[in-house]
Design a protein around this motif. Sequence first.
Motif, PDB file in Angstrom:
ATOM      1  N   GLY A  22       0.818  -1.209   0.000  1.00 60.95           N
ATOM      2  CA  GLY A  22       0.000   0.000   0.000  1.00 60.95           C
ATOM      3  C   GLY A  22       0.856   1.264   0.000  1.00 60.95           C
ATOM      4  O   GLY A  22       0.568   2.213  -0.740  1.00 60.95           O
ATOM      5  N   ILE A  23       1.913   1.277   0.811  1.00 59.51           N
ATOM      6  CA  ILE A  23       2.796   2.447   0.874  1.00 59.51           C
ATOM      7  C   ILE A  23       3.515   2.641  -0.457  1.00 59.51           C
ATOM      8  O   ILE A  23       3.614   3.766  -0.974  1.00 59.51           O
ATOM      9  N   ALA A  24       4.005   1.531  -1.032  1.00 59.69           N
ATOM     10  CA  ALA A  24       4.711   1.626  -2.314  1.00 59.69           C
ATOM     11  C   ALA A  24       3.784   2.135  -3.416  1.00 59.69           C
ATOM     12  O   ALA A  24       4.172   2.966  -4.250  1.00 59.69           O
ATOM     13  N   ALA A  25       2.535   1.647  -3.413  1.00 61.58           N
ATOM     14  CA  ALA A  25       1.570   2.095  -4.419  1.00 61.58           C
ATOM     15  C   ALA A  25       1.242   3.569  -4.236  1.00 61.58           C
ATOM     16  O   ALA A  25       1.094   4.317  -5.218  1.00 61.58           O
ATOM     17  N   TRP A  26       1.135   4.012  -2.980  1.00 61.34           N
ATOM     18  CA  TRP A  26       0.843   5.427  -2.707  1.00 61.34           C
ATOM     19  C   TRP A  26       2.000   6.314  -3.171  1.00 61.34           C
ATOM     20  O   TRP A  26       1.782   7.362  -3.773  1.00 61.34           O
TER      21      TRP A  26
ATOM     22  N   LEU B 161       1.646   0.301 -13.158  1.00 56.77           N
ATOM     23  CA  LEU B 161       2.691  -0.708 -13.241  1.00 56.77           C
ATOM     24  C   LEU B 161       3.156  -1.139 -11.857  1.00 56.77           C
ATOM     25  O   LEU B 161       3.498  -2.311 -11.646  1.00 56.77           O
ATOM     26  N   ALA B 162       3.166  -0.213 -10.899  1.00 60.31           N
ATOM     27  CA  ALA B 162       3.605  -0.547  -9.547  1.00 60.31           C
ATOM     28  C   ALA B 162       2.687  -1.591  -8.926  1.00 60.31           C
ATOM     29  O   ALA B 162       3.150  -2.578  -8.336  1.00 60.31           O
ATOM     30  N   MET B 163       1.373  -1.401  -9.046  1.00 56.74           N
ATOM     31  CA  MET B 163       0.431  -2.355  -8.482  1.00 56.74           C
ATOM     32  C   MET B 163       0.463  -3.673  -9.242  1.00 56.74           C
ATOM     33  O   MET B 163       0.367  -4.751  -8.640  1.00 56.74           O
ATOM     34  N   ASP B 164       0.613  -3.608 -10.568  1.00 55.80           N
ATOM     35  CA  ASP B 164       0.706  -4.840 -11.343  1.00 55.80           C
ATOM     36  C   ASP B 164       1.949  -5.639 -10.937  1.00 55.80           C
ATOM     37  O   ASP B 164       1.908  -6.871 -10.866  1.00 55.80           O
ATOM     38  N   THR B 165       3.040  -4.939 -10.669  1.00 57.43           N
ATOM     39  CA  THR B 165       4.263  -5.603 -10.220  1.00 57.43           C
ATOM     40  C   THR B 165       4.048  -6.277  -8.870  1.00 57.43           C
ATOM     41  O   THR B 165       4.509  -7.404  -8.637  1.00 57.43           O
ATOM     42  N   ALA B 166       3.326  -5.593  -7.983  1.00 59.87           N
ATOM     43  CA  ALA B 166       3.037  -6.168  -6.671  1.00 59.87           C
ATOM     44  C   ALA B 166       2.167  -7.417  -6.805  1.00 59.87           C
ATOM     45  O   ALA B 166       2.395  -8.429  -6.126  1.00 59.87           O
ATOM     46  N   ILE B 167       1.162  -7.351  -7.676  1.00 60.31           N
ATOM     47  CA  ILE B 167       0.304  -8.518  -7.891  1.00 60.31           C
ATOM     48  C   ILE B 167       1.121  -9.682  -8.437  1.00 60.31           C
ATOM     49  O   ILE B 167       0.985 -10.828  -7.985  1.00 60.31           O
TER      50      ILE B 167
ATOM     51  N   TYR C   2       2.126  -7.619 -19.605  1.00 57.55           N
ATOM     52  CA  TYR C   2       2.833  -7.482 -20.879  1.00 57.55           C
ATOM     53  C   TYR C   2       1.943  -6.783 -21.912  1.00 57.55           C
ATOM     54  O   TYR C   2       2.396  -5.871 -22.620  1.00 57.55           O
ATOM     55  N   THR C   3       0.704  -7.213 -22.002  1.00 52.41           N
ATOM     56  CA  THR C   3      -0.207  -6.622 -22.986  1.00 52.41           C
ATOM     57  C   THR C   3      -0.439  -5.139 -22.729  1.00 52.41           C
ATOM     58  O   THR C   3      -0.428  -4.321 -23.649  1.00 52.41           O
ATOM     59  N   LEU C   4      -0.623  -4.791 -21.454  1.00 54.94           N
ATOM     60  CA  LEU C   4      -0.985  -3.418 -21.108  1.00 54.94           C
ATOM     61  C   LEU C   4       0.211  -2.478 -21.145  1.00 54.94           C
ATOM     62  O   LEU C   4       0.130  -1.371 -21.709  1.00 54.94           O
ATOM     63  N   PHE C   5       1.334  -2.915 -20.568  1.00 55.97           N
ATOM     64  CA  PHE C   5       2.448  -1.981 -20.375  1.00 55.97           C
ATOM     65  C   PHE C   5       3.556  -2.114 -21.415  1.00 55.97           C
ATOM     66  O   PHE C   5       4.348  -1.185 -21.572  1.00 55.97           O
ATOM     67  N   VAL C   6       3.626  -3.232 -22.111  1.00 51.25           N
ATOM     68  CA  VAL C   6       4.630  -3.390 -23.155  1.00 51.25           C
ATOM     69  C   VAL C   6       4.023  -3.138 -24.533  1.00 51.25           C
ATOM     70  O   VAL C   6       4.537  -2.340 -25.321  1.00 51.25           O
ATOM     71  N   LEU C   7       2.901  -3.803 -24.803  1.00 52.15           N
ATOM     72  CA  LEU C   7       2.250  -3.620 -26.101  1.00 52.15           C
ATOM     73  C   LEU C   7       1.389  -2.362 -26.144  1.00 52.15           C
ATOM     74  O   LEU C   7       1.042  -1.885 -27.226  1.00 52.15           O
TER      75      LEU C   7
ATOM     76  N   LEU D 167     -17.324  -2.484 -15.926  1.00 45.96           N
ATOM     77  CA  LEU D 167     -18.542  -2.333 -16.711  1.00 45.96           C
ATOM     78  C   LEU D 167     -19.129  -0.926 -16.571  1.00 45.96           C
ATOM     79  O   LEU D 167     -19.763  -0.403 -17.487  1.00 45.96           O
ATOM     80  N   GLN D 168     -18.918  -0.315 -15.402  1.00 45.78           N
ATOM     81  CA  GLN D 168     -19.396   1.037 -15.164  1.00 45.78           C
ATOM     82  C   GLN D 168     -18.419   2.090 -15.679  1.00 45.78           C
ATOM     83  O   GLN D 168     -18.682   3.288 -15.564  1.00 45.78           O
ATOM     84  N   ASP D 169     -17.272   1.636 -16.208  1.00 50.78           N
ATOM     85  CA  ASP D 169     -16.204   2.547 -16.662  1.00 50.78           C
ATOM     86  C   ASP D 169     -15.740   3.451 -15.533  1.00 50.78           C
ATOM     87  O   ASP D 169     -15.503   4.642 -15.713  1.00 50.78           O
ATOM     88  N   GLU D 170     -15.603   2.860 -14.347  1.00 51.25           N
ATOM     89  CA  GLU D 170     -15.178   3.628 -13.187  1.00 51.25           C
ATOM     90  C   GLU D 170     -13.711   3.346 -12.881  1.00 51.25           C
ATOM     91  O   GLU D 170     -13.295   2.199 -12.803  1.00 51.25           O
ATOM     92  N   GLU D 171     -12.927   4.407 -12.712  1.00 50.67           N
ATOM     93  CA  GLU D 171     -11.531   4.255 -12.310  1.00 50.67           C
ATOM     94  C   GLU D 171     -11.415   4.111 -10.793  1.00 50.67           C
ATOM     95  O   GLU D 171     -10.508   3.479 -10.288  1.00 50.67           O
ATOM     96  N   ALA D 172     -12.376   4.731 -10.076  1.00 57.21           N
ATOM     97  CA  ALA D 172     -12.317   4.718  -8.615  1.00 57.21           C
ATOM     98  C   ALA D 172     -12.399   3.282  -8.106  1.00 57.21           C
ATOM     99  O   ALA D 172     -13.177   2.479  -8.579  1.00 57.21           O
ATOM    100  N   GLY D 173     -11.594   2.998  -7.100  1.00 66.35           N
ATOM    101  CA  GLY D 173     -11.627   1.670  -6.501  1.00 66.35           C
ATOM    102  C   GLY D 173     -10.689   0.690  -7.151  1.00 66.35           C
ATOM    103  O   GLY D 173     -10.549  -0.442  -6.691  1.00 66.35           O
ATOM    104  N   GLY D 174     -10.012   1.106  -8.238  1.00 65.42           N
ATOM    105  CA  GLY D 174      -9.107   0.191  -8.919  1.00 65.42           C
ATOM    106  C   GLY D 174      -8.005  -0.319  -8.015  1.00 65.42           C
ATOM    107  O   GLY D 174      -7.671  -1.507  -8.025  1.00 65.42           O
ATOM    108  N   MET D 175      -7.434   0.578  -7.210  1.00 68.79           N
ATOM    109  CA  MET D 175      -6.365   0.172  -6.304  1.00 68.79           C
ATOM    110  C   MET D 175      -6.886  -0.784  -5.235  1.00 68.79           C
ATOM    111  O   MET D 175      -6.174  -1.704  -4.804  1.00 68.79           O
ATOM    112  N   LEU D 176      -8.136  -0.603  -4.813  1.00 67.34           N
ATOM    113  CA  LEU D 176      -8.724  -1.507  -3.820  1.00 67.34           C
ATOM    114  C   LEU D 176      -8.755  -2.931  -4.344  1.00 67.34           C
ATOM    115  O   LEU D 176      -8.372  -3.878  -3.642  1.00 67.34           O
ATOM    116  N   TRP D 177      -9.219  -3.102  -5.586  1.00 65.57           N
ATOM    117  CA  TRP D 177      -9.291  -4.456  -6.147  1.00 65.57           C
ATOM    118  C   TRP D 177      -7.889  -5.022  -6.318  1.00 65.57           C
ATOM    119  O   TRP D 177      -7.663  -6.217  -6.054  1.00 65.57           O
ATOM    120  N   ASP D 178      -6.921  -4.201  -6.736  1.00 67.46           N
ATOM    121  CA  ASP D 178      -5.549  -4.680  -6.878  1.00 67.46           C
ATOM    122  C   ASP D 178      -4.984  -5.139  -5.534  1.00 67.46           C
ATOM    123  O   ASP D 178      -4.298  -6.168  -5.446  1.00 67.46           O
TER     124      ASP D 178
END
Length: 269
Positions: free
Chosen positions: A20-24, A31-37, A83-88, A223-234
């Motif tokens: 959480g601290i690193a993501a903040w 990419l930071a959260m994807d790396t953590a996952i 890879y798809t999101l951050f490289v391609l 589906l709602q096209d919402e960015e909010a809460g993305g970090m919560l799910w990650d």
Amino acid sequence: MQRAHWLTVAAVAAAMAAIGIAAWLAGDSGLAMDTAINATAVAAAGASVLAARAQKAQAGRKLFGALAVAIFLWLAAELAWTYTLFVLGEDPYPSAADLLYLAGYGFAAYVVFRLYRALAAKTQETKTVLLVGAITIEALFLNIFLVQIVESAVGFGEVSQDDLATLAVSAIYPLLDGVLLVPAAVIVAGYRPALLDKFSITMLASGLIVLAAADTGFGYSALQDEEAGGMLWDMMYCLSYLCFASALYNTYFRMKSKTAQAEKMADYV
């Protein structure tokens, strides 16, 4: 719980705080959260190999082998998505990552229902609770998702093959989440000592429940096209993999301890 179990829980909490601290500090860097996952998924995958190899009984090898396959498929999906999101630089939906995620669900379902049969109380009341709970969860998911899925995925006009693929994948996720949630909860409530000790089965079931909840929340936000809460799910994905890793490392050390004790006893015979 034993002291070692409390230390494991504390380690998971510390890891989540560090993530959480690193993501903040990284700000809006996905990419930071994807790396953590990916890192937590690697930890879970490594633990699954150790736990599977430590099994002596055929039933244990089958169970932990299937769980290892599920986790490795999810790890492959996480890496493919990164890879798809951050490289391609692409953001396709559905994608190859979705196919890997869904394939992992099949093996996870096998593990959950094997554990349910082995560990949960086999009474008619428990079976009734499982059936009613499953129907309730699935009905809830369908009520929440169905109209939104159809509208967001295909609209209410002409439907193309791509639209149908999007609709199918969007509908499968919440349905599979519902399939995993209820048996996982029943396993914890109706635990019996067998292939896993109580700590391991609790952490494993908790990982499945958190994973299903994260999938559901992420899917609905997308589906709602919402960015909010993305970090919560990650963060919840990270927590689910850490729960898997804790359960599997605990199982591995438990099996190694039993083997060492057996060898020590054999020395005195």
